[in-house]
Design an enzyme around this catalytic site. Structure first.
Site, PDB file in Angstrom:
ATOM      1  N   GLY A   1       9.881   2.843   0.181  1.00 27.15           N
ATOM      2  CA  GLY A   1       9.514   3.678   1.304  1.00 27.15           C
ATOM      3  C   GLY A   1       8.618   2.972   2.309  1.00 27.15           C
ATOM      4  CB  SER A   2       6.315   4.470   4.788  1.00 21.44           C
ATOM      5  OG  SER A   2       7.286   5.366   5.266  1.00 21.44           O
ATOM      6  CB  THR A   3       4.435   0.837   0.691  1.00 23.25           C
ATOM      7  OG1 THR A   3       5.706   0.709   0.050  1.00 23.25           O
ATOM      8  CG2 THR A   3       3.688   2.029   0.141  1.00 23.25           C
ATOM      9  CB  ILE A   4       8.143  -2.375   2.954  1.00 20.51           C
ATOM     10  CG1 ILE A   4       9.216  -1.563   3.697  1.00 20.51           C
ATOM     11  CG2 ILE A   4       8.260  -2.188   1.455  1.00 20.51           C
ATOM     12  CD1 ILE A   4      10.580  -2.203   3.639  1.00 20.51           C
ATOM     13  CE  LYS A   5       7.748   3.681   7.875  1.00 20.18           C
ATOM     14  NZ  LYS A   5       7.374   5.055   8.307  1.00 20.18           N
TER      15      LYS A   5
END
Length: 731
Positions: A398-402
């Protein structure tokens, strides 16, 4: 006329001289002939007459090396606490030589049965049948009559001796009745139990006859009669004992199992014996060569019959090297309880029927030292340690890799530092794409890179994917025709951070996750890729990724080994330092310091900004930290086959602290957290806050004690855990 007298005398003199020379040469040749004749005669005498005598002389002084066991190296945590130890036990062993006969072993087994009480639980029906055949050879022959043997041989034909023997043996065993075996009880069964251990060993390799519950009286009785029991010895066996439940410490095999078949040639080539304990998993397997130590070598001097007449210690042996790990036992224990409590709590929530595990990795972003590796799985209320899953199991993050997506946008020229876009619903290729906080378009607002990370804007990341794919501008209902190399470009970006590739952790069987399809007919998936809902990543990869951002762009290998030391001289203080592991940088990301600082600021805003997605958890912390939350919409692919493909959410969280000088980075992964799209807890963020609090509390405690720093660590500390897992116990 001149006289010829001088000429005649000269000729006579020369003739006489030549005759003398010829005589001398003949004498020399004669003596040479005599010498060679004597040598040939002597050689023949030695070979024919005295050959057997001298062969026996050589055999009587033959030296046969025999290996004996030594304790494996101990394993400690970073503060000197014992994690894995050795438990010394009295043991009785037997070593057979090449010349040892079956009858000799049986005689020794009978004598030992009078001296010790041997457990018989390992004796099988096959053992009893073979022992009955050994004890009753004539009756065994009658089980398969000669006529039947001839029929078997005729059916098999010539050259099938091995198959013939097998069929006869199988028939013999089948025809052994219960009445035949009824005498194998009591003392006779003990003899069999001892004998089966003796024959299961290999030549010149000590085989343990009994090592559990050997009483002092048994040990003394056998020791007193060693001279009467060839091959028998009383010694110390070292059993492995884990003083920590941490699964990634690994296990060793038992002597009964010995070397695994698939690694047999590897270890035999390194002078191992077949029944040696070897590391079977994780740390024990990874550092087997350091932990195993060097066996003592004893040379047995035998006579011509193979009987040992003298022994000589050639090499006293050396215990295995001691290993100091990077793990902090106290921190590991506290974080484990935090994860367990939250996992149990969430299992009571609506929609949590697929949730069964949670991971937490904590490491030093500057050095790569793993401070804690937590993996917990709950099965029917029972909690199990699956810490190995932190680098062998992968999930959509999810968004942790943004953070990597934004930095990749800088690399590819998709965005400049501080540049923004309008966060509003996008209509692309017949689909509506939105940020979670603005699904209806009522909250359209301008988003810079920092704002996008703070409030986890999906739309900003969609723009990054479009521009990397060659689409410079957006317009409603536009087709999503990104370039064919978009997936490759994006993976190359994420790989720089350790996402989708091996982290280099010093443990076996690391996995890299699953790549999403590169099907060019599904180019729209590139937008999912940009928000962490396409490829899968391990918790260890996420920890390495956030560490790379924390330490200003250097991807450092995570590692669990801190030091290698000589064995303790007395069990109380550490041995000399042999090796200290240093940080290993794999690569630096292709970003400037300004670009990295911008993403760091965005991560800080997640914790402290007005719209930060983790503000409610970290705003009141006594330390400054930074991080990123994540939620991935995905399908279930866990162990419950009945729900395969069901809609579910993964919750993740990454971060580092302190913000201005990071010393700890962390990643939390809760796969299949819920099947509900509303009303669920931000459990990953809750775990992250409690974990960082625990880190600083444990650090303060160690600093106050003042005796755990590497330079002053001399005294071995007791185990932190009260759990004891002995060799062969547990999974």
């Amino acid at each position: 006329m001149r006289s010829n007298e001088p000429s005649r005398k000269l000729k006579e003199h020369k003739a006489k001289q030549q005759s003398t020379i010829n005589f001398r040469m003949n004498v020399i040749f004669f003596f040479i002939f005599l010498i060679f004749s004597t040598l040939i005669f002597r050689l023949g005498y030695l070979q024919i007459v005295k050959g057997e005598y001298y062969v026996n002389m050589v055999e009587s002084t033959e030296e046969v090396p025999v290996n004996t066991s030594v304790p494996r190296g101990r394993i400690y945590d970073r503060n000197g606490r014992v994690l894995v130890d050795n438990d010394p036990q009295n043991a009785i062993t037997y070593t057979k030589l090449q010349s040892t006969k079956q009858s000799e072993m049986l005689d020794i087994a009978e004598q030992l049965a009078e001296l010790i009480e041997q457990p018989t639980k390992k004796v099988t029906l096959r053992d009893k049948q073979d022992f009955w055949i050994l004890r009753n050879p004539d009756e065994a022959m009658k089980k398969v009559p000669e006529k039947e043997r001839e029929k078997i041989r005729a059916k098999l034909g010539e050259g099938s001796e091995k198959e013939f023997t097998k069929q006869v043996d199988d028939l013999t065993r089948e025809r052994i009745t219960e009445d035949d075996l009824k005498n194998l009880e009591g003392h006779e069964l003990e003899v069999l139990a001892i004998y089966r251990e003796m024959v299961s060993g290999y030549n010149l390799s000590p085989q343990i006859i009994k090592s559990e519950d050997v009483t002092d009286a048994e040990f003394a009785r056998v020791s007193e009669r060693l001279s009467e029991l060839p091959g028998v010895n009383t010694t110390t066996d070292w059993k492995r004992v884990k003083l920590s439940p941490l699964a990634i410490l690994g296990r060793t095999t038992t002597p009964e199992r010995g070397i695994p078949n698939d690694q047999l040639n590897h270890f035999l080539a390194r002078d191992y014996s077949r029944n040696d304990r070897v590391g079977d998993s994780f740390v024990e397997a990874q550092y087997e060569e350091l932990l195993q130590g060097k066996k003592s070598v004893v040379k047995n001097v035998t006579d011509k019959s193979g009987k040992v007449v003298d022994t000589e210690t050639v090499y006293a042996g050396e215990p295995g090297k001691d290993l100091v790990l990077t793990i902090d036992s106290e921190l590991e224990d506290r974080l484990g309880k935090i994860v367990e409590n939250e996992l149990r709590k969430q299992k009571t929530r609506y929609g949590s029927h697929l949730l069964d595990r949670t991971f937490l990795v904590m490491m030093n972003p500057q050095t790569g030292e793993l401070l804690s590796v937590i993996g917990r799985q709950i099965d029917n209320g029972k909690m199990e340690d699956i810490s190995y899953g932190a680098y062998t199991m992968a999930y959509e993050a999810g968004s942790t890799i943004k953070g990597a997506t934004v930095l990749g946008g800088y690399q590819e020229g998709a965005f400049n530092v501080g540049e923004g876009v309008m966060d509003q619903p996008l209509y692309i290729g017949g689909q509506k794409r939105t940020s979670l906080a603005n699904t209806n378009g009522y909250n359209n607002r301008w988003m810079t890179d920092i704002n996008a990370l703070e409030s986890s804007s999906n739309v900003y990341m969609f723009y990054v994917a479009m521009r990397i794919g060659g689409i410079p501008n957006y317009y409603p209902r536009m087709p999503f025709n990104v370039s064919d190399d978009t997936y490759r470009k994006m993976r190359n970006i994420y790989h720089q951070f350790g996402l989708g590739v091996k982290t280099g952790i010093d443990l076996p069987n690391e996995q890299v996750g699953v790549k999403g399809s590169d099907n060019l007919q599904e180019k729209g998936k590139a937008m999912d890729f940009a928000i962490g809902q396409y490829d899968t990543y391990t918790p260890m990869q996420l920890a390495q990724y956030v560490s790379t951002i924390a330490n200003n762009g250097y991807r450092v290998k995570p590692h669990i080994l801190k030091e290698v030391r000589q064995p303790s001289p007395d069990g109380k203080i550490f041995g000399d330092l042999l090796e200290q592991r240093t940080p290993q940088v794999i690569n630096r990301i292709n970003n400037s310091s300004q670009e990295i600082a911008q993403v760091q600021a965005g991560f800080r805003a997640v914790y402290a900004g007005a719209r930060g997605t983790a503000r409610s958890f970290f705003a009141d912390a006594k330390y400054q930290a930074a991080g990123k939350t994540g939620t991935a919409e995905t399908q279930y692919f866990g162990v419950n086959e009945n729900y395969r493909g069901a809609y579910t959410l993964n919750l993740t969280h990454v971060g580092f602290a302190p913000y201005d000088n990071p010393e700890v980075a962390y990643a939390v992964v809760m796969p299949y957290m819920t099947t509900s799209t509303f009303g669920y807890d931000q459990a990953a963020s809750d775990i992250a806050r409690k974990a960082v609090d625990a880190y600083f509390e444990v650090k303060a405690k160690h600093n106050k004690a003042g005796d755990f720093t590497p330079d002053t660590m001399k005294k071995i500390q007791p185990a932190w855990s009260e759990e004891v897992i002995r060799e062969g116990e547990g999974k």
